[in-house]
Scaffold this motif. Structure first.
Motif, PDB file in Angstrom:
ATOM      1  N   THR A 210       0.813  -1.214   0.000  1.00 15.71           N
ATOM      2  CA  THR A 210       0.000   0.000   0.000  1.00 15.71           C
ATOM      3  C   THR A 210       0.852   1.272   0.000  1.00 15.71           C
ATOM      4  O   THR A 210       0.356   2.339  -0.339  1.00 15.71           O
ATOM      5  CB  THR A 210      -1.036   0.042   1.155  1.00 15.71           C
ATOM      6  OG1 THR A 210      -0.367   0.322   2.379  1.00 15.71           O
ATOM      7  CG2 THR A 210      -1.822  -1.243   1.256  1.00 15.71           C
ATOM      8  N   SER A 211       2.103   1.158   0.351  1.00 18.02           N
ATOM      9  CA  SER A 211       3.001   2.284   0.172  1.00 18.02           C
ATOM     10  C   SER A 211       3.260   2.455  -1.336  1.00 18.02           C
ATOM     11  O   SER A 211       3.321   3.570  -1.869  1.00 18.02           O
ATOM     12  CB  SER A 211       4.279   2.019   0.967  1.00 18.02           C
ATOM     13  OG  SER A 211       5.375   2.582   0.356  1.00 18.02           O
ATOM     14  N   PHE A 212       3.339   1.323  -2.022  1.00 17.44           N
ATOM     15  CA  PHE A 212       3.424   1.313  -3.486  1.00 17.44           C
ATOM     16  C   PHE A 212       2.149   1.922  -4.076  1.00 17.44           C
ATOM     17  O   PHE A 212       2.184   2.716  -5.019  1.00 17.44           O
ATOM     18  CB  PHE A 212       3.613  -0.142  -3.939  1.00 17.44           C
ATOM     19  CG  PHE A 212       3.664  -0.339  -5.425  1.00 17.44           C
ATOM     20  CD1 PHE A 212       4.526   0.391  -6.226  1.00 17.44           C
ATOM     21  CD2 PHE A 212       2.844  -1.298  -6.031  1.00 17.44           C
ATOM     22  CE1 PHE A 212       4.568   0.187  -7.601  1.00 17.44           C
ATOM     23  CE2 PHE A 212       2.882  -1.504  -7.396  1.00 17.44           C
ATOM     24  CZ  PHE A 212       3.747  -0.757  -8.178  1.00 17.44           C
ATOM     25  N   TRP A 213       1.011   1.560  -3.506  1.00 15.87           N
ATOM     26  CA  TRP A 213      -0.291   2.136  -3.902  1.00 15.87           C
ATOM     27  C   TRP A 213      -0.208   3.667  -3.846  1.00 15.87           C
ATOM     28  O   TRP A 213      -0.562   4.376  -4.790  1.00 15.87           O
ATOM     29  CB  TRP A 213      -1.368   1.597  -2.951  1.00 15.87           C
ATOM     30  CG  TRP A 213      -2.725   2.224  -3.039  1.00 15.87           C
ATOM     31  CD1 TRP A 213      -3.101   3.429  -2.541  1.00 15.87           C
ATOM     32  CD2 TRP A 213      -3.897   1.659  -3.655  1.00 15.87           C
ATOM     33  NE1 TRP A 213      -4.436   3.654  -2.789  1.00 15.87           N
ATOM     34  CE2 TRP A 213      -4.947   2.590  -3.473  1.00 15.87           C
ATOM     35  CE3 TRP A 213      -4.170   0.471  -4.335  1.00 15.87           C
ATOM     36  CZ2 TRP A 213      -6.242   2.360  -3.943  1.00 15.87           C
ATOM     37  CZ3 TRP A 213      -5.465   0.250  -4.802  1.00 15.87           C
ATOM     38  CH2 TRP A 213      -6.468   1.176  -4.605  1.00 15.87           C
ATOM     39  N   ARG A 214       0.308   4.176  -2.753  1.00 13.53           N
ATOM     40  CA  ARG A 214       0.407   5.626  -2.551  1.00 13.53           C
ATOM     41  C   ARG A 214       1.280   6.267  -3.635  1.00 13.53           C
ATOM     42  O   ARG A 214       0.934   7.302  -4.217  1.00 13.53           O
ATOM     43  CB  ARG A 214       0.984   5.914  -1.163  1.00 13.53           C
ATOM     44  CG  ARG A 214       1.021   7.382  -0.813  1.00 13.53           C
ATOM     45  CD  ARG A 214       1.558   7.639   0.579  1.00 13.53           C
ATOM     46  NE  ARG A 214       0.600   7.331   1.642  1.00 13.53           N
ATOM     47  CZ  ARG A 214       0.465   8.046   2.767  1.00 13.53           C
ATOM     48  NH1 ARG A 214       1.224   9.114   2.961  1.00 13.53           N
ATOM     49  NH2 ARG A 214      -0.400   7.688   3.690  1.00 13.53           N
ATOM     50  N   GLU A 215       2.398   5.611  -3.908  1.00  9.92           N
ATOM     51  CA  GLU A 215       3.344   6.113  -4.915  1.00  9.92           C
ATOM     52  C   GLU A 215       2.674   6.199  -6.294  1.00  9.92           C
ATOM     53  O   GLU A 215       2.797   7.205  -6.998  1.00  9.92           O
ATOM     54  CB  GLU A 215       4.467   5.076  -4.991  1.00  9.92           C
ATOM     55  CG  GLU A 215       5.836   5.525  -5.341  1.00  9.92           C
ATOM     56  CD  GLU A 215       6.751   4.293  -5.253  1.00  9.92           C
ATOM     57  OE1 GLU A 215       7.031   3.710  -6.310  1.00  9.92           O
ATOM     58  OE2 GLU A 215       7.133   3.892  -4.123  1.00  9.92           O
ATOM     59  N   VAL A 216       1.950   5.136  -6.678  1.00  9.76           N
ATOM     60  CA  VAL A 216       1.309   5.111  -7.993  1.00  9.76           C
ATOM     61  C   VAL A 216       0.182   6.146  -8.071  1.00  9.76           C
ATOM     62  O   VAL A 216       0.037   6.841  -9.076  1.00  9.76           O
ATOM     63  CB  VAL A 216       0.790   3.684  -8.332  1.00  9.76           C
ATOM     64  CG1 VAL A 216       0.043   3.675  -9.658  1.00  9.76           C
ATOM     65  CG2 VAL A 216       1.939   2.687  -8.363  1.00  9.76           C
ATOM     66  N   VAL A 217      -0.599   6.269  -7.003  1.00 14.52           N
ATOM     67  CA  VAL A 217      -1.686   7.258  -6.989  1.00 14.52           C
ATOM     68  C   VAL A 217      -1.102   8.662  -7.156  1.00 14.52           C
ATOM     69  O   VAL A 217      -1.622   9.492  -7.912  1.00 14.52           O
ATOM     70  CB  VAL A 217      -2.515   7.157  -5.677  1.00 14.52           C
ATOM     71  CG1 VAL A 217      -3.499   8.321  -5.567  1.00 14.52           C
ATOM     72  CG2 VAL A 217      -3.258   5.824  -5.613  1.00 14.52           C
ATOM     73  N   GLU A 218       0.016   8.896  -6.489  1.00 17.32           N
ATOM     74  CA  GLU A 218       0.712  10.180  -6.594  1.00 17.32           C
ATOM     75  C   GLU A 218       1.097  10.446  -8.055  1.00 17.32           C
ATOM     76  O   GLU A 218       0.910  11.547  -8.577  1.00 17.32           O
ATOM     77  CB  GLU A 218       1.957  10.094  -5.695  1.00 17.32           C
ATOM     78  CG  GLU A 218       2.598  11.393  -5.310  1.00 17.32           C
ATOM     79  CD  GLU A 218       1.721  12.306  -4.459  1.00 17.32           C
ATOM     80  OE1 GLU A 218       1.608  13.464  -4.868  1.00 17.32           O
ATOM     81  OE2 GLU A 218       1.167  11.856  -3.424  1.00 17.32           O
ATOM     82  N   GLN A 219       1.604   9.438  -8.710  1.00 12.49           N
ATOM     83  CA  GLN A 219       1.991   9.525 -10.114  1.00 12.49           C
ATOM     84  C   GLN A 219       0.794   9.879 -10.998  1.00 12.49           C
ATOM     85  O   GLN A 219       0.854  10.790 -11.823  1.00 12.49           O
ATOM     86  CB  GLN A 219       2.585   8.156 -10.519  1.00 12.49           C
ATOM     87  CG  GLN A 219       3.457   8.178 -11.757  1.00 12.49           C
ATOM     88  CD  GLN A 219       4.641   9.144 -11.605  1.00 12.49           C
ATOM     89  OE1 GLN A 219       5.241   9.247 -10.534  1.00 12.49           O
ATOM     90  NE2 GLN A 219       4.943   9.872 -12.676  1.00 12.49           N
ATOM     91  N   VAL A 220      -0.308   9.133 -10.817  1.00  9.98           N
ATOM     92  CA  VAL A 220      -1.521   9.363 -11.620  1.00  9.98           C
ATOM     93  C   VAL A 220      -2.035  10.790 -11.407  1.00  9.98           C
ATOM     94  O   VAL A 220      -2.500  11.450 -12.336  1.00  9.98           O
ATOM     95  CB  VAL A 220      -2.637   8.338 -11.261  1.00  9.98           C
ATOM     96  CG1 VAL A 220      -3.945   8.665 -11.981  1.00  9.98           C
ATOM     97  CG2 VAL A 220      -2.183   6.917 -11.601  1.00  9.98           C
ATOM     98  N   SER A 221      -1.903  11.290 -10.187  1.00  7.37           N
ATOM     99  CA  SER A 221      -2.471  12.601  -9.852  1.00  7.37           C
ATOM    100  C   SER A 221      -1.833  13.725 -10.669  1.00  7.37           C
ATOM    101  O   SER A 221      -2.418  14.796 -10.830  1.00  7.37           O
ATOM    102  CB  SER A 221      -2.307  12.883  -8.355  1.00  7.37           C
ATOM    103  OG  SER A 221      -0.992  13.298  -8.081  1.00  7.37           O
ATOM    104  N   LYS A 222      -0.647  13.475 -11.210  1.00 10.73           N
ATOM    105  CA  LYS A 222       0.030  14.503 -12.017  1.00 10.73           C
ATOM    106  C   LYS A 222      -0.773  14.872 -13.257  1.00 10.73           C
ATOM    107  O   LYS A 222      -0.649  15.982 -13.774  1.00 10.73           O
ATOM    108  CB  LYS A 222       1.425  14.032 -12.409  1.00 10.73           C
ATOM    109  CG  LYS A 222       2.329  13.939 -11.196  1.00 10.73           C
ATOM    110  CD  LYS A 222       3.777  13.708 -11.568  1.00 10.73           C
ATOM    111  CE  LYS A 222       4.612  13.692 -10.291  1.00 10.73           C
ATOM    112  NZ  LYS A 222       5.653  12.668 -10.308  1.00 10.73           N
ATOM    113  N   ASP A 223      -1.595  13.915 -13.726  1.00 12.28           N
ATOM    114  CA  ASP A 223      -2.449  14.214 -14.886  1.00 12.28           C
ATOM    115  C   ASP A 223      -3.722  14.955 -14.487  1.00 12.28           C
ATOM    116  O   ASP A 223      -4.550  15.265 -15.345  1.00 12.28           O
ATOM    117  CB  ASP A 223      -2.845  12.920 -15.608  1.00 12.28           C
ATOM    118  CG  ASP A 223      -1.638  12.261 -16.259  1.00 12.28           C
ATOM    119  OD1 ASP A 223      -0.687  12.994 -16.596  1.00 12.28           O
ATOM    120  OD2 ASP A 223      -1.652  11.024 -16.409  1.00 12.28           O
TER     121      ASP A 223
END
Ligand code: IPM
Ligand code: MG
Length: 370
Positions: A210-223
């Motif tokens: 879920t720390s990985f989850w957070r990282e990916v969500v952060e990435q997606v949020s850039k769009d």
């Protein structure tokens, strides 16, 4: 419009007929061509076919445009081995339809503020959309099961001390970046049409997945620079939901955290019997109330059918692209609630009605509304 209807077990058999009354009222009002076909799932399917998700049901849901489900499970099947239990039928259904995005809106109707166990100023105006990942995570991760220690597939990862005893039970929390990305996009898109805020709920301080989850969500949020993103640990989120629920707009979370958080969000609205859901992401939508089969009140005509009726509203919106019909159903429900209540949301000064009376009242109101 072809709808597969799976009433399932317990109160599923009581709430679904009320939703059908609503579908029939809509059909009549708008002269729509709606076809309904029934199938078996859960405990009932186990009794008839020996499996909770028979081939005939699979075929039915794949041929329909949308599926409406009641509820599955009950004490009668609780002692079966896990792979044979009613709940597995529901998980198989979600997997077959590839509905990875589960939308659970928790909206507190002004009419129902008094039905909540929380103070009025806390719940009045609450409008939260829980977006729960539905086809992965710990619900589906492998390895899973209960093993004799010598057959335990992950034996090499543990010391002897950690594997003392005879048997070991295991479930696995797994998410790929692709799985996280697609559900995160659903959340950001939904937030864009609402109050533009996403709270992603995880346990990033303890669980790597879920720390990985957070990282990916952060990435997606850039769009989505127009959408505000914050992260919250699940224990804090559970507390914040009770303390000040109005801070939330869209809550994005994993399969299991979403299961838990959405029941809590439902309680804000006064009753679990109020919360509808839509499961999307595949070619066809799946619509079901968030509550279960409620064996304790089954067969008594006491259940609240509104969660299922509002799930029909979501179906008209998301599958049939008729947000106007969803709005009409919502309006009819609110008007009826001003005067009439099922037991779970009863408050003095209103009239207590049964599940089937509630279905009659709402479907009649739909026909009467302009
Ligand atoms: C839900 C239910 C299901 C789940 C059960 C019945 C399998 O609790 O839809 O929230 O855990 O997903
Ligand atoms: Mg649940």
């Amino acid at each position: 419009m072809k709808i597969a209807v799976l009433p399932g077990d317990g109160i599923g058999k009581e709430i679904i007929p009320q939703a059908i009354k609503v579908i029939n009222a809509i059909k009549e009002k708008y002269s729509l061509d709606i076809e309904i076909e029934y199938g078996d799932i859960g405990g009932e399917a186990i009794d008839k076919y020996g499996t909770p998700f028979p081939e005939s049901t699979k075929k039915l849901v794949l041929e329909a445009d949308a599926t409406l489900l009641g509820a599955v499970g009950g004490p009668k099947w609780d002692n079966l081995p896990f792979e044979k239990r009613p709940e597995r039928g529901l998980l198989a259904l979600r997997k077959v339809l590839k509905t990875f995005a589960n939308l659970r809106p928790a909206k507190v109707y002004d009419e129902l503020v008094s039905a909540s166990t929380l103070k009025e100023d806390i719940v009045k105006g609450v409008d939260i959309l829980v977006i729960r990942e539905l086809t992965s995570g710990i619900y589906f991760g492998k390895p899973r099961g209960v093993f004799e220690i010598e057959n335990f597939p992950l034996r090499e990862y543990y010391s002897e001390d950690e594997l003392k005893g005879n048997k070991v039970g295991i479930n696995t929390l797994k998410y790929t970046d692709e799985e996280i990305t697609r559900i995160a996009k659903v959340a950001f898109e939904a937030a864009r049409k609402r109050n533009k805020k996403v709270t992603s709920v995880d346990k990033a301080n303890v669980l790597e997945a879920t720390s990985f989850w957070r990282e990916v969500v952060e990435q997606v949020s850039k769009d989505y620079p127009d959408v505000e993103l914050n992260h919250m640990y699940v224990d804090n989120a559970a507390m914040q939901l009770l303390r000040w629920p109005k801070q939330f707009d869209v809550i994005l979370t994993t399969n299991m955290f979403g299961d838990i958080i959405s029941d809590e969000a439902a309680a804000l609205t006064g009753s679990l019997g109020m919360l509808p859901s839509a499961s999307l992401g595949g070619e066809k939508g799946l619509y079901e109330p968030v509550h279960g089969s409620a064996p304790d009140i089954a067969g008594k005509d006491l259940a609240n059918p509104i969660a299922t009726i509002n799930s029909v509203g979501m179906m008209f919106n998301y599958t049939f692209n008729r947000p106007d019909i969803e709005a009409l159903i919502d309006k009819a429900v609110r008007e009826v609630l001003k005067e009439y209540r099922t037991k779970d949301i009863y408050s003095p000064g209103t009239k207590l009605v049964s599940c089937s009376q509630m279905g009659d009242l709402i479907s009649r109101r739909i026909l009467d509304l302009n």
